[in-house]
Design a protein around this motif. Structure first.
Motif, PDB file in Angstrom:
ATOM      1  N   LYS A  19       0.832  -1.202   0.000  1.00 15.52           N
ATOM      2  CA  LYS A  19       0.000   0.000   0.000  1.00 15.52           C
ATOM      3  C   LYS A  19       0.871   1.258   0.000  1.00 15.52           C
ATOM      4  O   LYS A  19       0.542   2.263  -0.643  1.00 15.52           O
ATOM      5  CB  LYS A  19      -0.927   0.006   1.214  1.00 15.52           C
ATOM      6  N   LEU A  20       1.987   1.194   0.714  1.00 15.08           N
ATOM      7  CA  LEU A  20       2.900   2.335   0.769  1.00 15.08           C
ATOM      8  C   LEU A  20       3.634   2.528  -0.556  1.00 15.08           C
ATOM      9  O   LEU A  20       4.061   3.647  -0.878  1.00 15.08           O
ATOM     10  CB  LEU A  20       3.905   2.150   1.911  1.00 15.08           C
ATOM     11  N   PHE A  21       3.794   1.461  -1.333  1.00 14.63           N
ATOM     12  CA  PHE A  21       4.428   1.563  -2.648  1.00 14.63           C
ATOM     13  C   PHE A  21       3.716   2.603  -3.511  1.00 14.63           C
ATOM     14  O   PHE A  21       4.340   3.451  -4.151  1.00 14.63           O
ATOM     15  CB  PHE A  21       4.410   0.215  -3.366  1.00 14.63           C
ATOM     16  N   SER A  22       2.377   2.489  -3.564  1.00 17.45           N
ATOM     17  CA  SER A  22       1.610   3.405  -4.402  1.00 17.45           C
ATOM     18  C   SER A  22       1.679   4.838  -3.871  1.00 17.45           C
ATOM     19  O   SER A  22       1.699   5.801  -4.641  1.00 17.45           O
ATOM     20  CB  SER A  22       0.147   2.947  -4.490  1.00 17.45           C
ATOM     21  N   LYS A  23       1.732   4.974  -2.542  1.00 15.13           N
ATOM     22  CA  LYS A  23       1.794   6.303  -1.930  1.00 15.13           C
ATOM     23  C   LYS A  23       3.087   7.014  -2.288  1.00 15.13           C
ATOM     24  O   LYS A  23       3.099   8.241  -2.527  1.00 15.13           O
ATOM     25  CB  LYS A  23       1.657   6.182  -0.416  1.00 15.13           C
ATOM     26  N   TYR A  24       4.193   6.265  -2.342  1.00 13.29           N
ATOM     27  CA  TYR A  24       5.496   6.866  -2.605  1.00 13.29           C
ATOM     28  C   TYR A  24       5.989   6.606  -4.030  1.00 13.29           C
ATOM     29  O   TYR A  24       7.166   6.812  -4.326  1.00 13.29           O
ATOM     30  CB  TYR A  24       6.519   6.346  -1.586  1.00 13.29           C
ATOM     31  N   ASN A  25       5.091   6.173  -4.903  1.00 12.46           N
ATOM     32  CA  ASN A  25       5.408   5.956  -6.325  1.00 12.46           C
ATOM     33  C   ASN A  25       6.621   5.048  -6.528  1.00 12.46           C
ATOM     34  O   ASN A  25       7.526   5.350  -7.304  1.00 12.46           O
ATOM     35  CB  ASN A  25       5.649   7.303  -7.024  1.00 12.46           C
ATOM     36  N   VAL A  26       6.622   3.951  -5.812  1.00 12.85           N
ATOM     37  CA  VAL A  26       7.703   2.969  -5.940  1.00 12.85           C
ATOM     38  C   VAL A  26       7.483   2.135  -7.201  1.00 12.85           C
ATOM     39  O   VAL A  26       6.360   1.719  -7.484  1.00 12.85           O
ATOM     40  CB  VAL A  26       7.746   2.049  -4.700  1.00 12.85           C
ATOM     41  N   ASP A  27       8.557   1.907  -7.961  1.00 11.74           N
ATOM     42  CA  ASP A  27       8.479   1.012  -9.116  1.00 11.74           C
ATOM     43  C   ASP A  27       8.375  -0.418  -8.588  1.00 11.74           C
ATOM     44  O   ASP A  27       9.326  -0.947  -8.022  1.00 11.74           O
ATOM     45  CB  ASP A  27       9.725   1.171 -10.001  1.00 11.74           C
ATOM     46  N   THR A  28       7.214  -1.018  -8.781  1.00 10.00           N
ATOM     47  CA  THR A  28       6.935  -2.317  -8.165  1.00 10.00           C
ATOM     48  C   THR A  28       7.884  -3.402  -8.640  1.00 10.00           C
ATOM     49  O   THR A  28       8.361  -4.214  -7.829  1.00 10.00           O
ATOM     50  CB  THR A  28       5.482  -2.730  -8.463  1.00 10.00           C
ATOM     51  N   LEU A  29       8.182  -3.455  -9.939  1.00 10.93           N
ATOM     52  CA  LEU A  29       9.053  -4.512 -10.471  1.00 10.93           C
ATOM     53  C   LEU A  29      10.444  -4.435  -9.854  1.00 10.93           C
ATOM     54  O   LEU A  29      10.996  -5.448  -9.411  1.00 10.93           O
ATOM     55  CB  LEU A  29       9.133  -4.416 -11.990  1.00 10.93           C
ATOM     56  N   VAL A  33      12.071  -7.364  -7.366  1.00  9.20           N
ATOM     57  CA  VAL A  33      13.316  -8.087  -7.656  1.00  9.20           C
ATOM     58  C   VAL A  33      14.272  -7.974  -6.471  1.00  9.20           C
ATOM     59  O   VAL A  33      14.854  -8.973  -6.030  1.00  9.20           O
ATOM     60  CB  VAL A  33      13.972  -7.544  -8.944  1.00  9.20           C
ATOM     61  N   VAL A  34      14.436  -6.762  -5.948  1.00 11.74           N
ATOM     62  CA  VAL A  34      15.290  -6.568  -4.774  1.00 11.74           C
ATOM     63  C   VAL A  34      14.750  -7.360  -3.589  1.00 11.74           C
ATOM     64  O   VAL A  34      15.505  -7.979  -2.832  1.00 11.74           O
ATOM     65  CB  VAL A  34      15.384  -5.071  -4.417  1.00 11.74           C
ATOM     66  N   ILE A  73       7.187 -15.307  -9.284  1.00  7.47           N
ATOM     67  CA  ILE A  73       7.280 -13.988  -9.918  1.00  7.47           C
ATOM     68  C   ILE A  73       6.309 -13.880 -11.090  1.00  7.47           C
ATOM     69  O   ILE A  73       5.812 -12.797 -11.403  1.00  7.47           O
ATOM     70  CB  ILE A  73       8.729 -13.685 -10.363  1.00  7.47           C
ATOM     71  N   SER A  74       5.983 -15.014 -11.714  1.00  2.82           N
ATOM     72  CA  SER A  74       5.005 -15.006 -12.810  1.00  2.82           C
ATOM     73  C   SER A  74       3.622 -14.647 -12.292  1.00  2.82           C
ATOM     74  O   SER A  74       2.908 -13.828 -12.886  1.00  2.82           O
ATOM     75  CB  SER A  74       4.972 -16.366 -13.514  1.00  2.82           C
ATOM     76  N   GLY A 192      13.551 -12.179 -12.280  1.00  8.15           N
ATOM     77  CA  GLY A 192      13.349 -10.735 -12.195  1.00  8.15           C
ATOM     78  C   GLY A 192      14.537  -9.959 -12.727  1.00  8.15           C
ATOM     79  O   GLY A 192      14.371  -8.950 -13.433  1.00  8.15           O
ATOM     80  N   ILE A 193      15.735 -10.413 -12.403  1.00  3.53           N
ATOM     81  CA  ILE A 193      16.956  -9.746 -12.881  1.00  3.53           C
ATOM     82  C   ILE A 193      17.039  -9.819 -14.405  1.00  3.53           C
ATOM     83  O   ILE A 193      17.401  -8.840 -15.073  1.00  3.53           O
ATOM     84  CB  ILE A 193      18.206 -10.372 -12.233  1.00  3.53           C
ATOM     85  N   ILE A 194      16.704 -10.973 -14.962  1.00  2.00           N
ATOM     86  CA  ILE A 194      16.700 -11.117 -16.418  1.00  2.00           C
ATOM     87  C   ILE A 194      15.720 -10.123 -17.049  1.00  2.00           C
ATOM     88  O   ILE A 194      16.020  -9.490 -18.078  1.00  2.00           O
ATOM     89  CB  ILE A 194      16.323 -12.565 -16.820  1.00  2.00           C
ATOM     90  N   THR A 195      14.560  -9.960 -16.407  1.00  2.00           N
ATOM     91  CA  THR A 195      13.565  -9.000 -16.904  1.00  2.00           C
ATOM     92  C   THR A 195      14.113  -7.578 -16.862  1.00  2.00           C
ATOM     93  O   THR A 195      13.937  -6.798 -17.814  1.00  2.00           O
ATOM     94  CB  THR A 195      12.275  -9.075 -16.050  1.00  2.00           C
ATOM     95  N   LEU A 196      14.798  -7.230 -15.767  1.00  2.00           N
ATOM     96  CA  LEU A 196      15.371  -5.892 -15.647  1.00  2.00           C
ATOM     97  C   LEU A 196      16.485  -5.663 -16.661  1.00  2.00           C
ATOM     98  O   LEU A 196      16.612  -4.562 -17.219  1.00  2.00           O
ATOM     99  CB  LEU A 196      15.901  -5.667 -14.224  1.00  2.00           C
ATOM    100  N   VAL A 197      17.298  -6.680 -16.899  1.00  2.00           N
ATOM    101  CA  VAL A 197      18.369  -6.578 -17.907  1.00  2.00           C
ATOM    102  C   VAL A 197      17.765  -6.308 -19.280  1.00  2.00           C
ATOM    103  O   VAL A 197      18.282  -5.484 -20.056  1.00  2.00           O
ATOM    104  CB  VAL A 197      19.225  -7.866 -17.932  1.00  2.00           C
ATOM    105  N   TYR A 198      16.663  -7.008 -19.563  1.00  4.47           N
ATOM    106  CA  TYR A 198      15.971  -6.774 -20.843  1.00  4.47           C
ATOM    107  C   TYR A 198      15.505  -5.323 -20.939  1.00  4.47           C
ATOM    108  O   TYR A 198      15.624  -4.682 -21.991  1.00  4.47           O
ATOM    109  CB  TYR A 198      14.783  -7.721 -20.966  1.00  4.47           C
ATOM    110  N   LYS A 199      14.995  -4.784 -19.842  1.00  4.87           N
ATOM    111  CA  LYS A 199      14.542  -3.397 -19.839  1.00  4.87           C
ATOM    112  C   LYS A 199      15.701  -2.428 -20.030  1.00  4.87           C
ATOM    113  O   LYS A 199      15.559  -1.366 -20.648  1.00  4.87           O
ATOM    114  CB  LYS A 199      13.797  -3.093 -18.531  1.00  4.87           C
TER     115      LYS A 199
END
Length: 289
Positions: A19-29, A33-34, A73-74, A192-199
């Motif tokens: 819930k706090l993620f949305s409040k502080y505009n955290v990138d969920t992905l 991963v972290v 993660i899927s 998740g790391i593979i997804t971030l590398v792709y990004k």
């Protein structure tokens, strides 16, 4: 019962953090991963023996943990898509109603006890999940073209719980619970790391320090939510159908009250009926032990 209560508290803390993620505009992905990396490290730290990669890869549960990590993660990504296309209520209902899958599996595969009181409690629990999750007076609208996403969340969430029960019963020794959990989260982190590398390669990735901090904060309770759930499943006094029913309904119940207390969320009349039914279902299922 203490492990079950701790699993509920850890899962509720995850709800509050999300819930706090949305409040502080955290990138969920990025945070997720972290989070998986931190959860994996937490399991490694909690493991009482030296980590031997060749020994771990030879464990009977290793490939199951690998597949489970990928499913983790899927399903999370599917939950995000479901929330975006159908709404948060649909994602919540699909996730929590998936408890019927491990319950049916436990009854069929392990001949777990059934009785009128327990069956009644489970049915009431499912009704409670629906009524507590919907935040509008008109119910949950789902368009046909987007129906596939909540269905996949339902199946995926059920498969995760069922797989945890199966692997815990047949392959995971008591001392291996931390390293088993660490392996599951580790493979989720790899995907998740593979997804971030792709990004990064496609130029759509921009890391932010607050996303890393958010992931670290999320990782510890995420690890313990699984660790305590597995410990609860190992307890002789409760079978898996009891554990999963109480766990899912209690998480929804405590999370709802946390939403009221910390985020001033408003509940409809149906939500309050759902809360009452949730309490009744927990009492019935617990009484049937």
């Amino acid at each position: 019962m203490i492990y079950l209560a701790l699993s509920v508290l850890a899962s509720t803390l995850i709800f509050i953090i999300f819930k706090l993620f949305s409040k502080y505009n955290v990138d969920t992905l990025q945070a997720i991963v972290v989070n998986y990396i931190v959860a994996s490290v937490s399991g490694i730290i909690a493991y009482s023996e030296p980590i031997d990669l060749s020994s771990v890869s030879g464990k009977g549960w290793f490939f199951g943990a690998m597949i489970l990590g990928i499913i983790f993660i899927s399903v999370f990504n599917l939950m995000a898509i479901t929330t975006q296309r159908n709404g948060l209520s649909v994602a919540a209902v699909a996730t929590k109603m998936s408890l019927v899958i491990p319950i049916i599996f436990g009854v069929i595969a392990y001949q777990e006890s059934t009785g009128i009181i327990k069956i009644l409690g489970i049915i009431i629990a499912l009704i409670a999940v629906y009524l507590t999750s919907i935040k509008t007076t008109v119910g949950i609208p789902i368009t046909k073209k987007n129906l596939i996403f909540p269905v996949l969340v339902f199946i995926g969430s059920g498969v995760i719980d069922t797989s945890i029960k199966f692997l815990e019963t047949h392959y995971v020794a008591k001392n291996d619970i931390p390293v088993f959990s660490a392996t599951v989260f580790g493979f989720a982190a790899i995907v998740g790391i593979i997804t971030l590398v792709y990004k990064v390669i496609t130029g759509t990735f921009k890391i932010a320090f607050k996303n890393i901090i958010a992931g670290v904060i999320l990782g510890v309770p995420n690890y313990f939510s699984i660790y305590f759930l597995i410990q609860a499943l190992r307890h002789d006094s409760m079978d898996s159908s009891t554990v999963f029913t109480i766990n899912n309904v209690a998480i929804l119940l405590v999370s709802t009250f946390a939403g009221i207390l910390f985020f001033q969320e408003k509940l409809t009349f149906k939500n309050w009926i759902g809360i009452i039914l949730a309490i009744i279902s927990i009492i019935l299922v617990a009484f049937s032990i």
